[in-house]
Design a protein around this motif. Sequence first.
Motif, PDB file in Angstrom:
ATOM      1  N   GLN A 143      38.027  36.479  35.850  1.00 20.80           N
ATOM      2  CA  GLN A 143      39.341  37.063  35.893  1.00 20.80           C
ATOM      3  C   GLN A 143      39.653  37.947  34.874  1.00 20.80           C
ATOM      4  O   GLN A 143      40.538  38.781  34.821  1.00 20.80           O
ATOM      5  N   ARG A 186      40.715  42.014  34.757  1.00 22.08           N
ATOM      6  CA  ARG A 186      41.939  42.508  34.404  1.00 22.08           C
ATOM      7  C   ARG A 186      41.827  43.682  33.431  1.00 22.08           C
ATOM      8  O   ARG A 186      42.343  44.773  33.291  1.00 22.08           O
ATOM      9  N   ARG A 216      50.350  40.977  40.791  1.00 21.34           N
ATOM     10  CA  ARG A 216      49.409  40.112  40.719  1.00 21.34           C
ATOM     11  C   ARG A 216      49.662  39.109  39.539  1.00 21.34           C
ATOM     12  O   ARG A 216      49.351  38.082  39.460  1.00 21.34           O
TER      13      ARG A 216
END
Length: 266
Positions: free
Chosen positions: A33, A37, A83
């Motif tokens: 993750q 990002r 998000r």
Amino acid sequence: MILASSAWWGLATAAGAAVSYGVLALATARLSQSTLRGVLFAAWLLHALTLAEGLLGNPPRFGFAPALSMTVWLVLTVYAIERRLFPQLQAHWALAGLGSAAVLLSIVFPGTSYHMVASPWLPLHWALGIASYGLFAAAVVHGWLMTRSERSIRLAEQNNAGVPLMTLERLTFRFVEAGFVLLSATLLVGWLFAEQLYGPGLAWKWSHKTVFSVLAWLTFAGLLLGRARLGWRGRKAVNVLYLGSGLLLLGYAGSRFVLEVVLKRI
């Protein structure tokens, strides 16, 4: 094609954005993750620099491919913000693929050079129009996710969108409503101040761009009215959204594509 007209750093940022988006699209499942990002932010920033090089260059350039590229960048901006609110939202692989394609297209077709702008307010008029493009494109993405979610529920499968169906529907129509306001403002400004924006003798006229834009406005007005008065939801509402967005796409990007690519009037 006017590849030579782009500054070297513009081509470098565009290539970097396309590669970053490509990595994100192809390797999403294998990235953590935090890495995801970071790559998304790098692609988004390089994409923004690419757009700035075209719009703020000397002379500035604009056309169908930069318009599509900016639309995709706006959608990715919206997605990145969402998000933070809905971490379970799953659409980055598809949006990254669109981002890579849009950036590559703008490299090949960087648009028309504008050596003189008739009015200092013209960039604002363009910004309103492109912002409405971006909001409707975001609505289309959410409508697509909504359709997938609805199909998953019907087939008793896992919801791949990662967000509840009612939330997706609410987000979809928020984008439609906001896009409709900006599109209305764009058409109104173009109608009232056409000569001030584009120069003497260039008043409002029923060109292909105008006709398709007005048809799109009527379609979106019908969609919002149908939802409010007739309770349109689900696939029917999404299909009308697709129709209006297609008409709007033909309005500027479609007409510029014909002029720049088919007729080569740049």
